[in-house]
Design a protein around this motif. Structure first.
Motif, PDB file in Angstrom:
ATOM      1  N   ASP A 116      -9.805 -13.129   4.780  1.00 55.21           N
ATOM      2  CA  ASP A 116      -9.820 -14.302   5.039  1.00 55.21           C
ATOM      3  C   ASP A 116      -8.289 -14.817   5.454  1.00 55.21           C
ATOM      4  O   ASP A 116      -7.968 -15.658   6.378  1.00 55.21           O
ATOM      5  CB  ASP A 116     -10.306 -15.275   4.099  1.00 55.21           C
ATOM      6  N   GLU A 117      -7.371 -14.453   4.674  1.00 55.31           N
ATOM      7  CA  GLU A 117      -5.859 -14.789   4.593  1.00 55.31           C
ATOM      8  C   GLU A 117      -5.184 -13.923   5.571  1.00 55.31           C
ATOM      9  O   GLU A 117      -4.047 -14.452   6.044  1.00 55.31           O
ATOM     10  CB  GLU A 117      -5.391 -14.712   3.245  1.00 55.31           C
ATOM     11  N   ASN A 118      -5.621 -12.710   5.904  1.00 61.85           N
ATOM     12  CA  ASN A 118      -4.741 -11.767   6.777  1.00 61.85           C
ATOM     13  C   ASN A 118      -5.931 -10.767   7.244  1.00 61.85           C
ATOM     14  O   ASN A 118      -6.194  -9.954   6.474  1.00 61.85           O
ATOM     15  CB  ASN A 118      -3.774 -11.135   6.196  1.00 61.85           C
ATOM     16  N   ASP A 119      -6.333 -11.004   8.612  1.00 62.68           N
ATOM     17  CA  ASP A 119      -7.234 -10.146   9.217  1.00 62.68           C
ATOM     18  C   ASP A 119      -6.798  -8.738   9.677  1.00 62.68           C
ATOM     19  O   ASP A 119      -7.498  -7.889  10.085  1.00 62.68           O
ATOM     20  CB  ASP A 119      -8.181 -10.906  10.350  1.00 62.68           C
ATOM     21  N   SER A 120      -5.554  -8.342   9.292  1.00 63.25           N
ATOM     22  CA  SER A 120      -5.025  -7.358   9.653  1.00 63.25           C
ATOM     23  C   SER A 120      -5.121  -6.516   8.370  1.00 63.25           C
ATOM     24  O   SER A 120      -4.887  -4.977   8.612  1.00 63.25           O
ATOM     25  CB  SER A 120      -3.344  -7.181   9.957  1.00 63.25           C
ATOM     26  N   LEU A 121      -5.769  -6.915   7.461  1.00 64.39           N
ATOM     27  CA  LEU A 121      -5.917  -5.939   6.071  1.00 64.39           C
ATOM     28  C   LEU A 121      -6.521  -4.637   6.648  1.00 64.39           C
ATOM     29  O   LEU A 121      -6.140  -3.457   6.014  1.00 64.39           O
ATOM     30  CB  LEU A 121      -6.756  -6.764   4.811  1.00 64.39           C
ATOM     31  N   PRO A 122      -7.599  -4.703   7.151  1.00 58.33           N
ATOM     32  CA  PRO A 122      -8.127  -3.347   7.348  1.00 58.33           C
ATOM     33  C   PRO A 122      -7.464  -2.442   7.998  1.00 58.33           C
ATOM     34  O   PRO A 122      -7.507  -1.319   7.891  1.00 58.33           O
ATOM     35  CB  PRO A 122      -9.491  -3.681   8.236  1.00 58.33           C
ATOM     36  N   SER A 123      -6.506  -2.829   8.737  1.00 51.71           N
ATOM     37  CA  SER A 123      -5.428  -1.756   9.412  1.00 51.71           C
ATOM     38  C   SER A 123      -4.599  -1.412   8.429  1.00 51.71           C
ATOM     39  O   SER A 123      -4.360  -0.045   8.695  1.00 51.71           O
ATOM     40  CB  SER A 123      -4.889  -2.637  10.659  1.00 51.71           C
ATOM     41  N   TYR A 124      -3.906  -2.089   7.691  1.00 53.53           N
ATOM     42  CA  TYR A 124      -3.091  -1.595   6.681  1.00 53.53           C
ATOM     43  C   TYR A 124      -3.835  -0.627   5.570  1.00 53.53           C
ATOM     44  O   TYR A 124      -3.200   0.241   5.262  1.00 53.53           O
ATOM     45  CB  TYR A 124      -2.563  -2.909   5.761  1.00 53.53           C
ATOM     46  N   LEU A 125      -5.208  -0.894   5.470  1.00 51.80           N
ATOM     47  CA  LEU A 125      -6.023  -0.080   4.579  1.00 51.80           C
ATOM     48  C   LEU A 125      -6.171   1.441   5.254  1.00 51.80           C
ATOM     49  O   LEU A 125      -5.985   2.347   4.762  1.00 51.80           O
ATOM     50  CB  LEU A 125      -7.047  -0.686   4.011  1.00 51.80           C
ATOM     51  N   GLN A 126      -6.257   1.278   6.655  1.00 50.67           N
ATOM     52  CA  GLN A 126      -6.764   2.389   7.387  1.00 50.67           C
ATOM     53  C   GLN A 126      -5.390   3.312   7.332  1.00 50.67           C
ATOM     54  O   GLN A 126      -5.538   4.575   7.041  1.00 50.67           O
ATOM     55  CB  GLN A 126      -6.673   1.965   8.780  1.00 50.67           C
ATOM     56  N   SER A 127      -4.119   2.763   7.438  1.00 51.53           N
ATOM     57  CA  SER A 127      -2.841   3.508   7.160  1.00 51.53           C
ATOM     58  C   SER A 127      -2.957   4.225   5.899  1.00 51.53           C
ATOM     59  O   SER A 127      -2.457   5.163   5.586  1.00 51.53           O
ATOM     60  CB  SER A 127      -1.740   2.636   7.633  1.00 51.53           C
ATOM     61  N   PHE A 162       0.850  -1.256   0.164  1.00 56.96           N
ATOM     62  CA  PHE A 162      -0.010   0.013   0.136  1.00 56.96           C
ATOM     63  C   PHE A 162       0.814   1.129   0.064  1.00 56.96           C
ATOM     64  O   PHE A 162       0.326   2.460  -0.515  1.00 56.96           O
ATOM     65  CB  PHE A 162      -0.987   0.010   1.093  1.00 56.96           C
ATOM     66  N   GLU A 163       2.050   1.479   0.436  1.00 56.55           N
ATOM     67  CA  GLU A 163       3.078   2.426   0.447  1.00 56.55           C
ATOM     68  C   GLU A 163       3.393   2.429  -0.963  1.00 56.55           C
ATOM     69  O   GLU A 163       3.482   3.889  -1.229  1.00 56.55           O
ATOM     70  CB  GLU A 163       4.354   2.077   1.243  1.00 56.55           C
ATOM     71  N   LEU A 180     -11.362   0.532   9.553  1.00 61.63           N
ATOM     72  CA  LEU A 180     -12.009   1.424   8.675  1.00 61.63           C
ATOM     73  C   LEU A 180     -13.235   2.311   8.703  1.00 61.63           C
ATOM     74  O   LEU A 180     -13.738   3.131   8.005  1.00 61.63           O
ATOM     75  CB  LEU A 180     -12.058   0.611   7.276  1.00 61.63           C
ATOM     76  N   TYR A 181     -13.669   1.969  10.135  1.00 60.91           N
ATOM     77  CA  TYR A 181     -14.984   2.982  10.363  1.00 60.91           C
ATOM     78  C   TYR A 181     -15.077   4.120  10.203  1.00 60.91           C
ATOM     79  O   TYR A 181     -14.001   4.635  10.718  1.00 60.91           O
ATOM     80  CB  TYR A 181     -15.418   2.366  11.759  1.00 60.91           C
ATOM     81  N   GLY A 182     -15.752   4.909   9.708  1.00 59.47           N
ATOM     82  CA  GLY A 182     -15.911   6.464   9.717  1.00 59.47           C
ATOM     83  C   GLY A 182     -14.947   6.854   8.618  1.00 59.47           C
ATOM     84  O   GLY A 182     -15.068   8.192   8.319  1.00 59.47           O
ATOM     85  N   ARG A 183     -14.121   6.008   7.830  1.00 59.11           N
ATOM     86  CA  ARG A 183     -13.395   6.506   6.859  1.00 59.11           C
ATOM     87  C   ARG A 183     -13.965   6.475   5.349  1.00 59.11           C
ATOM     88  O   ARG A 183     -13.370   7.168   4.402  1.00 59.11           O
ATOM     89  CB  ARG A 183     -12.099   5.906   6.865  1.00 59.11           C
ATOM     90  N   ARG A 184     -14.965   5.842   5.030  1.00 58.40           N
ATOM     91  CA  ARG A 184     -15.673   5.569   3.890  1.00 58.40           C
ATOM     92  C   ARG A 184     -16.418   7.012   3.430  1.00 58.40           C
ATOM     93  O   ARG A 184     -16.920   7.619   4.426  1.00 58.40           O
ATOM     94  CB  ARG A 184     -16.473   4.573   3.640  1.00 58.40           C
TER      95      ARG A 184
END
Length: 462
Positions: A111-122, A87-88, A156-160
């Motif tokens: 499903d493969e990495n439940d940290s994806l939403p955190s990476y997308l938040q950044s 994402f960088e 990601l809540y509140g960012r859309r």
């Protein structure tokens, strides 16, 4: 495949992209509802990166994503060690170019990495919000999209900046794709429903009977195993869910009836029903005059016409279909198709009332739906609390014209609907496949509105 309708959704996406600043949209909905077709149509008018995730190992998902980004910018594929690096890299590219970035089937990545939403938040906070680009996350797993993207607990809540909950086509929308006259179009819609994929698999140069036999009853047809495939992609153990859907499709609509038909105790059943509702495979309905939270008079219905058809006619007859599909069609489906269509006709008539309100052919009503109490039922009741006005309507999918008997029957039921004041304004409507007996309209006052199939055709074509 022809792209049908979705004008409002395309407008919403284009408006979001063209507005100043960044955009982050979420598109979700049931499988086969046309999300991918919508996004590809949208992307075709803009510089874009379209990434379709697959059910595979995380490192392959990430590699393919980075390859897609590099290809879009005619760049060498960089060495990437994690999603944060991926994402960088995307953020660096968006700093100088305005692009639509679509990640389709996002739940496969989670499903493969439940940290994806955190990476997308950044990514959104540190890169996207300083651009005029647009990120679109799309997914068919409604539960994952609602919890991991839209939910309060999601990073990601509140960012859309926007969201589209894509629904199947209404009958009016589906008419563009159904190449039959109004009567056969209603019959056909009762089989395919409004799911775009199911609609477009039919060949409307063939008869409905031929389409059912070749596109559904043939063991080699896509639709023959479609519901089973749909459930297996959403649920680990679909057997009990399938038995519930079959019971509901066969007319067991209350929790007690469903429990009796399936042998599932009421406790576990309530959880299964909740899951099926979350997956949008069944609907819970209550009388239109009742409170959604307080009413105990709930009934369940299969939420998709094709699934209702399949669980009523195909699933119970799988063995016979394998051996003699034509016998099943002629002996089971054809004699009962009219009864099946009658249920769909009620929904189409309810849709017609809303359309009549929009076109100002009918007085406005804020709530429209079925009503029942004990053994007394009315197909459609409309409520206008501010004006103390009620609409009562019946829908008849029969081969005989409607006459005075139905008028008298509907009038006799009105006192059972305890709503409004004693002096409420009562309006009436009748819908009939086969029209009305001669002189009926002249015998009724201005508080009655009659709709035959030609009236419906004209209403939905405006």
């Amino acid at each position: 495949m022809t792209f049908y309708d979705r004008d409002d959704e395309l407008t919403a996406l284009n408006t979001a992209f063209k507005s100043s600043g960044h955009a982050f949209s979420v598109v979700y909905g049931r499988r086969r509802v046309g999300k991918t077709a919508l996004l590809k149509e949208f992307c075709s008018g803009h510089d874009h990166i379209y990434f379709l995730a697959a059910q595979e190992a995380e490192h392959r998902q990430r590699e393919k994503f980075v390859e897609q980004v590099a290809d879009a910018f005619d760049d060498r594929i960089p060495r990437i060690d994690g999603w944060d690096d991926a994402f960088e890299y995307l953020g660096e590219k968006l700093a100088t170019d305005t692009v639509v970035v679509v990640i389709d089937e996002f739940p496969y990545l989670v499903d493969e990495n439940d940290s994806l939403p955190s990476y997308l938040q950044s990514f959104v906070d540190e890169h996207l919000q300083d651009t005029d680009s647009m990120l679109v996350l799309c997914g068919s797993s409604v539960s994952t999209m609602e919890s991991e993207v839209l939910g309060h607990e999601s990073p990601l809540y509140g960012r859309r900046t926007g969201q589209l909950d894509l629904q199947p086509f209404s009958f009016q929308q589906a008419r563009e794709a159904i190449g039959y006259d109004i009567g056969d179009a209603i019959r056909s819609y009762s089989v395919t429903g409004g799911t775009p994929m199911y609609l477009t698999l039919f060949d409307y140069d063939d008869s409905l009977a031929t389409n059912i036999q070749t596109r559904i009853l043939s063991p080699t047809a896509v639709l023959y195993n479609e519901p089973e495939f749909l459930l297996r992609t959403e649920l680990r153990n679909p057997a009990r869910y399938m038995s519930i859907l079959e019971a509901v499709a066969l007319g067991h609509t209350t929790p007690n009836e469903i429990s009796g038909a399936t042998g599932i105790d009421s406790g576990p059943l309530s959880k299964y029903l909740q899951t099926l509702r979350r997956l949008r495979l069944i609907d819970r309905k209550i009388p239109v005059t009742a409170s959604a939270k307080k009413s105990k008079r709930s009934r369940y219905h299969v939420a998709d016409e094709f699934l209702r058809f399949w669980f009523r006619f195909v699933e119970p007859n799988r063995s016979s279909i394998e051996e003699a599909p034509q016998v099943v069609f002629e002996g089971t489906i054809e004699p009962n198709l009219s009864t099946h269509t009658a249920r769909t006709f009620e929904d189409i008539c309810q849709e017609a009332i809303w359309e009549g309100i929009r076109q100002e052919n009918l007085e406005p009503y804020s709530e429209v739906g079925p009503w029942w109490y004990g053994e007394t039922e009315i197909d459609i009741v409309g409520l206008a609390p501010g004006d103390d006005r009620i609409l009562l309507a019946e829908c008849k999918w029969t081969n005989e014209p409607v006459g005075h008997a139905l008028v008298d029957d509907l009038r006799s039921k009105t006192e059972n609907v305890r709503w409004g004041s004693p002096n409420r304004d009562e309006q009436f409507a009748l819908f009939s496949k086969s029209g009305f007996v001669d002189g009926l309209e002249n015998d009724l006052g201005s508080d009655w509105t009659l709709f035959d199939l030609e009236d419906l055709r004209l209403l939905f074509s405006r």
